[in-house]
Motif scaffolding. Structure first.
Motif, short mmCIF file in Angstrom:
data_model
loop_
_atom_site.label_atom_id
_atom_site.label_comp_id
_atom_site.label_asym_id
_atom_site.label_seq_id
_atom_site.Cartn_x
_atom_site.Cartn_y
_atom_site.Cartn_z
N GLY A 41 0.83 -1.21 0.00
CA GLY A 41 0.00 0.00 0.00
C GLY A 41 0.86 1.26 0.00
N ARG A 42 0.42 2.17 -0.78
CA ARG A 42 1.22 3.40 -0.93
C ARG A 42 1.28 4.18 0.37
NH1 ARG A 42 -0.37 6.61 -6.09
NH2 ARG A 42 0.60 4.84 -7.03
N PHE A 43 0.13 4.19 1.05
CA PHE A 43 0.09 4.99 2.29
C PHE A 43 0.40 4.15 3.52
CE2 PHE A 43 -2.87 6.93 -0.76
CZ PHE A 43 -2.17 8.13 -0.99
N SER A 44 -0.21 2.89 3.53
CA SER A 44 -0.01 2.07 4.72
C SER A 44 1.36 1.43 4.78
CB SER A 44 -1.07 0.94 4.77
OG SER A 44 -0.86 0.06 3.69
N GLY A 45 1.96 1.22 3.57
CA GLY A 45 3.24 0.51 3.53
C GLY A 45 3.10 -0.95 3.91
N GLN A 46 1.84 -1.47 3.97
CA GLN A 46 1.57 -2.85 4.34
C GLN A 46 1.25 -3.67 3.10
OE1 GLN A 46 1.94 -4.11 7.33
NE2 GLN A 46 2.51 -2.10 8.16
N PRO A 47 1.49 -4.99 3.13
CA PRO A 47 1.11 -5.85 2.00
C PRO A 47 -0.41 -5.79 1.81
CG PRO A 47 1.81 -7.18 3.87
CD PRO A 47 2.09 -5.77 4.22
N THR A 48 -0.80 -5.68 0.54
CA THR A 48 -2.20 -5.43 0.24
C THR A 48 -2.61 -6.19 -1.01
OG1 THR A 48 -1.91 -3.20 1.08
CG2 THR A 48 -3.92 -3.60 -0.20
N LEU A 49 -3.90 -6.58 -1.10
CA LEU A 49 -4.50 -7.13 -2.32
C LEU A 49 -5.71 -6.27 -2.65
CD1 LEU A 49 -4.80 -11.01 -1.96
CD2 LEU A 49 -3.48 -9.76 -3.65
N VAL A 50 -6.02 -6.18 -3.94
CA VAL A 50 -7.24 -5.47 -4.32
C VAL A 50 -8.18 -6.51 -4.92
CG1 VAL A 50 -8.27 -3.69 -5.78
CG2 VAL A 50 -6.03 -3.33 -4.75
N ALA A 51 -9.44 -6.52 -4.43
CA ALA A 51 -10.44 -7.45 -4.93
C ALA A 51 -11.59 -6.67 -5.56
CB ALA A 51 -10.96 -8.32 -3.79
N ALA A 52 -12.15 -7.21 -6.70
CA ALA A 52 -13.25 -6.50 -7.37
C ALA A 52 -14.35 -7.48 -7.73
CB ALA A 52 -12.72 -5.83 -8.63
N LEU A 53 -15.64 -7.06 -7.62
CA LEU A 53 -16.80 -7.88 -7.97
C LEU A 53 -17.68 -7.08 -8.91
CD1 LEU A 53 -18.59 -10.40 -7.49
CD2 LEU A 53 -19.67 -9.12 -5.62
N GLY A 54 -17.91 -7.63 -10.14
CA GLY A 54 -18.73 -6.94 -11.13
C GLY A 54 -20.19 -6.95 -10.70
N ILE A 55 -20.90 -5.79 -10.86
CA ILE A 55 -22.30 -5.66 -10.43
C ILE A 55 -23.18 -5.67 -11.69
CG2 ILE A 55 -23.98 -4.22 -9.21
CD1 ILE A 55 -21.80 -5.30 -7.41
N ARG A 56 -24.27 -6.44 -11.65
CA ARG A 56 -25.20 -6.55 -12.78
C ARG A 56 -26.38 -5.60 -12.56
NH1 ARG A 56 -25.00 -11.08 -15.79
NH2 ARG A 56 -24.04 -12.19 -14.07
N GLY A 57 -26.72 -4.84 -13.64
CA GLY A 57 -27.86 -3.92 -13.54
C GLY A 57 -29.17 -4.66 -13.75
N PRO A 58 -30.33 -3.93 -13.67
CA PRO A 58 -31.64 -4.57 -13.81
C PRO A 58 -31.83 -5.21 -15.18
CG PRO A 58 -31.84 -2.24 -13.18
CD PRO A 58 -30.42 -2.49 -13.36
N GLU A 59 -31.18 -4.70 -16.20
CA GLU A 59 -31.32 -5.30 -17.53
C GLU A 59 -30.27 -6.34 -17.81
OE1 GLU A 59 -31.26 -1.94 -20.10
OE2 GLU A 59 -32.99 -1.03 -19.08
#
Ligand code: GH3
Ligand code: MG
Ligand code: MG
Length: 435
Positions: A41-59
């Motif tokens: 992490g740029r600010f924390s200086g701690q090891p970090t992972l980034v996780a992402a979940l795609g969101i589906r719209g009503p259609e």
């Protein structure tokens, strides 16, 4: 398809681009989940992972995404907890082989792709397994690894090989010691049990059997308390001893009977020559010890050859029997030993007898035979008579009893010469006898 532009890098399913710390982007479909590489992490200086979940719209179209930074410090703390054992190592890698966390912290591995390292390569190759290899610090360890469920990361825990082997050796040594102790215990048990339960009873039975063999047949093995296995043997030994004792008794009786038969004259029932000789030996020794004389009468039927010739052998035997009977009665009266010495000759042994009694016994025999008045037409008097020689001797040192027999024989010969139907004393016999 949804594109999340972060700091210049793109992540998504199937995207294997090398991560750059500080730059992250995702291209994912709605409903898809993706994680970034390990970053600091740029600010924390701690090891970090980034996780992402795609969101589906009503259609049903992709309309957005949830993006979150995952602080990997907990992994480090977990690793610290797990790796409390000295010499152990904990390693967390992502699906590209990047070392996300390591305990102890290895700066040259941390945050770098180590997919070519044997340990990391093995972690990437299979979902779980073990491998013995060198870690980042060059120490050989036995690693166990597993893919964490629902993530692309793999966790490996390693224990120092030497330490594990040392422990194993200790356990093997301890197992061997236990085994040796058990063996000693079993051997002692066998020895103790064998000695008490088998060897001692067998020895005792053998001693009893040996005593039976030595003739001590009154002993009984069953007087001792035996284990059930030995009781029949003890009973069998007792029965054997009982049988032996009975046989011995029977043998003793038979021997005594045989002894009597062997010493008895079949015709007259008096002692035979063998019995006479034995009695003479015994009395002669006793007289020697007591310093007393032994008396002997030698009796011979007069003209018996003529009797046989005239009346036959059977009548001759009958005559012998009747004369023997008279002699036996006279001997029994005085407690003397009467014997058929051989043919028509008889002997009477008079132990501890004085001259007068010896002379009286001889005269009694002569008269009683004459009184029988057995017809003997060829004899001068017309009936059967006997001549008697008397001897009485005190045994000298080393003197044989034969001298007594010879003396009595000599007196008998003298009686024959002097006309028969006479009692004649040997010149050494100090007695006066009627002739
Ligand atoms: P003497 O007066 O000198 O003694 O004369 P004898 O005839 O008695 O003596 P001799 O020695 O000449 O004969 C003894 C006889 O005794 C000979 C034998 O036929 C007889 N005789 C010996 N033993 C037996 C026996 O067991 N049964 C019978 N019937 N006769 C026997
Ligand atoms: Mg004779
Ligand atoms: Mg004769």
């Amino acid at each position: 398809m949804l594109e999340i532009n972060g700091l210049g890098k793109t992540y998504g399913s199937g995207d294997k681009a090398t991560p750059a710390i500080g730059n992250v982007s995702f291209r994912i479909e709605a409903g898809e989940f993706a994680t970034s590489d390990y970053m600091v992490g740029r600010f924390s200086g701690q090891p970090t992972l980034v996780a992402a979940l795609g969101i589906r719209g009503p259609e049903g179209r992709s309309e957005g995404a949830i993006v979150a930074g995952v602080d990997l410090q907990w992994v480090g703390q977990l690793a610290t907890t797990v790796a409390r054992k000295p010499g152990s190592m904990v390693l967390l890698v992502d699906d590209l082989g990047t070392v996300l966390a390591a305990q102890p912290a290895e700066r040259n591995w941390l945050g770098r792709r180590q997919a070519d390292q044997p340990l990391v390569a093995a972690m990437l190759a299979t979902p779980e397994g073990t491998i013995t290899t060198e870690g980042p610090d060059g120490t050989r360890r036995i690693f166990g690894f597993v893919r964490l469920s629902d993530t692309a990361t793999r966790l490996a825990v390693g224990l120092e090989e030497a330490d594990v082997l040392r422990g194993l050796h200790r356990e093997i040594e301890s197992a061997y010691l236990n085994l040796a102790f058990l063996c000693v215990l079993v051997l002692f048990g066998i020895w103790f049990g064998g000695d008490r339960l088998i060897v001692r009873p067998v020895r005792s039975l053998a001693r009893t059997a040996a005593r039976f063999g030595q003739g001590n047949l009154t002993e009984r093995a069953s007087h001792t308390a035996w284990a059930a296995e030995f009781a029949p043997l003890a009973a069998a030994l007792d029965e054997m001893a009982q049988r032996l004792a009975e046989r011995e008794e029977e043998l003793h009786v038979a021997n005594t009977h045989l002894e009597e038969l062997a010493s008895q004259d079949g015709l007259s029932g008096l002692a035979n020559r063998r019995g006479f000789d034995a009695g003479l030996r015994t009395e002669w020794q006793r007289a020697a010890q007591l310093h007393r004389p032994v008396g002997l009468l030698m009796i011979d039927i007069d003209h018996f050859k003529l009797f046989n010739d005239r009346y036959g052998h059977v009548d001759g035997d009958a005559c012998l029997y009747r004369v023997g009977e008279v002699i036996g009665i006279v001997a029994a009266h005085g407690g003397y030993l009467a014997a058929r010495y051989g043919g028509e000759e008889f002997a009477v042994l008079l132990p501890g007898c004085d001259a007068v009694s010896a002379g009286a016994a001889a005269e009694r025999v002569r008269q009683d035979v004459a009184t029988l008045a057995i017809e003997h037409a060829a004899a001068t008097l017309g009936y059967v008579t006997v001549s008697v020689g008397v001897a009485m001797l005190r045994p000298g040192a080393g003197q044989s009893p034969q001298v007594l027999v010879e003396a009595a024989d000599a007196a008998l010969y003298a009686a024959k010469r002097q006309g028969r139907n006479l009692v004649v004393a040997h010149e050494n016999a100090p007695m006066s006898l009627a002739s």
